[in-house]
Scaffold this motif. Structure first.
Motif, PDB file in Angstrom:
ATOM      1  N   PRO A 129     113.840  59.555  -5.966  1.00 56.72           N
ATOM      2  CA  PRO A 129     112.884  60.570  -5.555  1.00 56.72           C
ATOM      3  C   PRO A 129     111.539  60.414  -6.277  1.00 56.72           C
ATOM      4  O   PRO A 129     111.472  59.918  -7.397  1.00 56.72           O
ATOM      5  CB  PRO A 129     113.560  61.883  -5.946  1.00 56.72           C
ATOM      6  CG  PRO A 129     114.411  61.522  -7.120  1.00 56.72           C
ATOM      7  CD  PRO A 129     114.867  60.103  -6.866  1.00 56.72           C
ATOM      8  N   THR A 130     110.498  60.853  -5.606  1.00 56.21           N
ATOM      9  CA  THR A 130     109.146  60.842  -6.165  1.00 56.21           C
ATOM     10  C   THR A 130     108.579  62.258  -6.102  1.00 56.21           C
ATOM     11  O   THR A 130     108.756  62.957  -5.105  1.00 56.21           O
ATOM     12  CB  THR A 130     108.227  59.882  -5.382  1.00 56.21           C
ATOM     13  OG1 THR A 130     108.631  58.537  -5.663  1.00 56.21           O
ATOM     14  CG2 THR A 130     106.777  60.041  -5.776  1.00 56.21           C
ATOM     15  N   GLU A 143      98.099  66.216 -17.057  1.00 54.97           N
ATOM     16  CA  GLU A 143      98.937  67.119 -17.857  1.00 54.97           C
ATOM     17  C   GLU A 143     100.311  67.303 -17.215  1.00 54.97           C
ATOM     18  O   GLU A 143     101.347  67.177 -17.876  1.00 54.97           O
ATOM     19  CB  GLU A 143      98.234  68.468 -18.016  1.00 54.97           C
ATOM     20  CG  GLU A 143      98.979  69.469 -18.853  1.00 54.97           C
ATOM     21  CD  GLU A 143      98.997  69.138 -20.336  1.00 54.97           C
ATOM     22  OE1 GLU A 143      99.917  69.621 -21.028  1.00 54.97           O
ATOM     23  OE2 GLU A 143      98.113  68.404 -20.821  1.00 54.97           O
ATOM     24  N   LEU A 144     100.328  67.604 -15.920  1.00 56.26           N
ATOM     25  CA  LEU A 144     101.604  67.853 -15.250  1.00 56.26           C
ATOM     26  C   LEU A 144     102.410  66.582 -15.031  1.00 56.26           C
ATOM     27  O   LEU A 144     103.648  66.623 -15.060  1.00 56.26           O
ATOM     28  CB  LEU A 144     101.371  68.575 -13.921  1.00 56.26           C
ATOM     29  CG  LEU A 144     100.782  69.987 -14.026  1.00 56.26           C
ATOM     30  CD1 LEU A 144     100.617  70.588 -12.638  1.00 56.26           C
ATOM     31  CD2 LEU A 144     101.630  70.883 -14.911  1.00 56.26           C
ATOM     32  N   ILE A 145     101.744  65.455 -14.828  1.00 57.56           N
ATOM     33  CA  ILE A 145     102.477  64.192 -14.688  1.00 57.56           C
ATOM     34  C   ILE A 145     103.203  63.865 -15.986  1.00 57.56           C
ATOM     35  O   ILE A 145     104.376  63.488 -15.976  1.00 57.56           O
ATOM     36  CB  ILE A 145     101.536  63.057 -14.242  1.00 57.56           C
ATOM     37  CG1 ILE A 145     101.115  63.272 -12.779  1.00 57.56           C
ATOM     38  CG2 ILE A 145     102.185  61.687 -14.432  1.00 57.56           C
ATOM     39  CD1 ILE A 145      99.971  62.379 -12.323  1.00 57.56           C
ATOM     40  N   GLY A 146     102.528  64.027 -17.106  1.00 56.89           N
ATOM     41  CA  GLY A 146     103.179  63.779 -18.396  1.00 56.89           C
ATOM     42  C   GLY A 146     104.356  64.701 -18.632  1.00 56.89           C
ATOM     43  O   GLY A 146     105.453  64.263 -19.014  1.00 56.89           O
ATOM     44  N   ARG A 147     104.140  65.973 -18.403  1.00 56.81           N
ATOM     45  CA  ARG A 147     105.221  66.941 -18.606  1.00 56.81           C
ATOM     46  C   ARG A 147     106.337  66.746 -17.587  1.00 56.81           C
ATOM     47  O   ARG A 147     107.517  66.861 -17.910  1.00 56.81           O
ATOM     48  CB  ARG A 147     104.680  68.361 -18.509  1.00 56.81           C
ATOM     49  CG  ARG A 147     103.768  68.756 -19.651  1.00 56.81           C
ATOM     50  CD  ARG A 147     103.377  70.199 -19.473  1.00 56.81           C
ATOM     51  NE  ARG A 147     102.384  70.666 -20.414  1.00 56.81           N
ATOM     52  CZ  ARG A 147     102.294  71.929 -20.812  1.00 56.81           C
ATOM     53  NH1 ARG A 147     103.131  72.836 -20.344  1.00 56.81           N
ATOM     54  NH2 ARG A 147     101.359  72.301 -21.659  1.00 56.81           N
ATOM     55  N   GLY A 148     105.972  66.461 -16.331  1.00 55.58           N
ATOM     56  CA  GLY A 148     106.968  66.274 -15.279  1.00 55.58           C
ATOM     57  C   GLY A 148     107.818  65.031 -15.486  1.00 55.58           C
ATOM     58  O   GLY A 148     109.010  65.028 -15.192  1.00 55.58           O
ATOM     59  N   PHE A 204     111.704  65.526 -15.517  1.00 53.64           N
ATOM     60  CA  PHE A 204     112.467  64.971 -14.389  1.00 53.64           C
ATOM     61  C   PHE A 204     112.607  63.451 -14.557  1.00 53.64           C
ATOM     62  O   PHE A 204     111.998  62.683 -13.822  1.00 53.64           O
ATOM     63  CB  PHE A 204     111.775  65.302 -13.058  1.00 53.64           C
ATOM     64  CG  PHE A 204     111.609  66.771 -12.822  1.00 53.64           C
ATOM     65  CD1 PHE A 204     112.684  67.537 -12.389  1.00 53.64           C
ATOM     66  CD2 PHE A 204     110.388  67.397 -13.052  1.00 53.64           C
ATOM     67  CE1 PHE A 204     112.541  68.900 -12.186  1.00 53.64           C
ATOM     68  CE2 PHE A 204     110.235  68.754 -12.846  1.00 53.64           C
ATOM     69  CZ  PHE A 204     111.322  69.518 -12.420  1.00 53.64           C
ATOM     70  N   PRO A 205     113.413  63.006 -15.521  1.00 54.42           N
ATOM     71  CA  PRO A 205     113.497  61.568 -15.820  1.00 54.42           C
ATOM     72  C   PRO A 205     114.068  60.716 -14.681  1.00 54.42           C
ATOM     73  O   PRO A 205     113.814  59.512 -14.635  1.00 54.42           O
ATOM     74  CB  PRO A 205     114.387  61.505 -17.066  1.00 54.42           C
ATOM     75  CG  PRO A 205     115.174  62.777 -17.033  1.00 54.42           C
ATOM     76  CD  PRO A 205     114.282  63.803 -16.382  1.00 54.42           C
ATOM     77  N   ALA A 206     114.797  61.306 -13.754  1.00 50.19           N
ATOM     78  CA  ALA A 206     115.372  60.532 -12.641  1.00 50.19           C
ATOM     79  C   ALA A 206     114.372  60.327 -11.506  1.00 50.19           C
ATOM     80  O   ALA A 206     114.653  59.580 -10.570  1.00 50.19           O
ATOM     81  CB  ALA A 206     116.617  61.230 -12.107  1.00 50.19           C
ATOM     82  N   ALA A 207     113.216  60.979 -11.586  1.00 49.21           N
ATOM     83  CA  ALA A 207     112.207  60.879 -10.529  1.00 49.21           C
ATOM     84  C   ALA A 207     110.979  60.135 -11.029  1.00 49.21           C
ATOM     85  O   ALA A 207     110.705  60.090 -12.229  1.00 49.21           O
ATOM     86  CB  ALA A 207     111.808  62.271 -10.055  1.00 49.21           C
ATOM     87  N   VAL A 208     110.243  59.562 -10.097  1.00 46.93           N
ATOM     88  CA  VAL A 208     108.930  58.998 -10.401  1.00 46.93           C
ATOM     89  C   VAL A 208     107.935  60.126 -10.187  1.00 46.93           C
ATOM     90  O   VAL A 208     107.932  60.768  -9.140  1.00 46.93           O
ATOM     91  CB  VAL A 208     108.607  57.810  -9.463  1.00 46.93           C
ATOM     92  CG1 VAL A 208     107.208  57.299  -9.708  1.00 46.93           C
ATOM     93  CG2 VAL A 208     109.638  56.704  -9.647  1.00 46.93           C
TER      94      VAL A 208
END
Length: 130
Positions: free
Chosen positions: A37-38, A10-15, A19-23
């Motif tokens: 950044p990751t 859930e949080l990976i999808g939302r994150g 935060f499109p510039a981060a993995v």
């Protein structure tokens, strides 16, 4: 028994959207230096449930960046996201209620001196969408 939310997914999808510039991921791999950044999201093996519907999840969120300043800055953005934006939000799969930081963002040791790590631990109350 409470139906549990896969809080990492859930949080990976939302994150990823936030935060499109981060993995944004749950596990690190050997290419970490190429993917800064990751943001790493991992559910802690703890928490509780009310036996009906509501679960209390504990989540560690670590930020990896090239510099300490970058890691601290992004960790601050993640902190605001979890404690302000996620609170009271819903997706197609989960409703997130109360959120809080159990451990505020702080530098955490990491073996590779070519990057910096800042992490925090969050408490997230959630339930699946009915």
């Amino acid at each position: 028994m409470t139906a549990l939310v896969d809080i990492e997914l859930e949080l990976i999808g939302r994150g990823t959207a936030r935060f499109p510039a981060a993995v944004v991921r749950d596990e690190l791999d050997n290419r970490l230096l190429e993917e800064l950044p990751t943001i790493q999201i991992q559910q802690v093996s703890a928490g509780s449930e009310d036996g009906l519907r509501l679960a209390r999840m504990l989540v560690d969120i670590d930020v990896y960046a090239a510099t300490r300043a970058d890691a601290i800055g992004l960790a601050g953005e993640v902190h605001a996201w979890v404690t302000r934006e996620l609170r009271g939000s819903a997706s197609a799969t989960a409703v997130i209620g109360r959120t809080a930081a159990l451990a505020l963002p702080a530098t955490r040791p990491y073996e590779n001196t070519a990057l910096r790590r800042v992490g925090a631990t969050y408490e997230i109350y959630c339930h699946p969408v009915a």
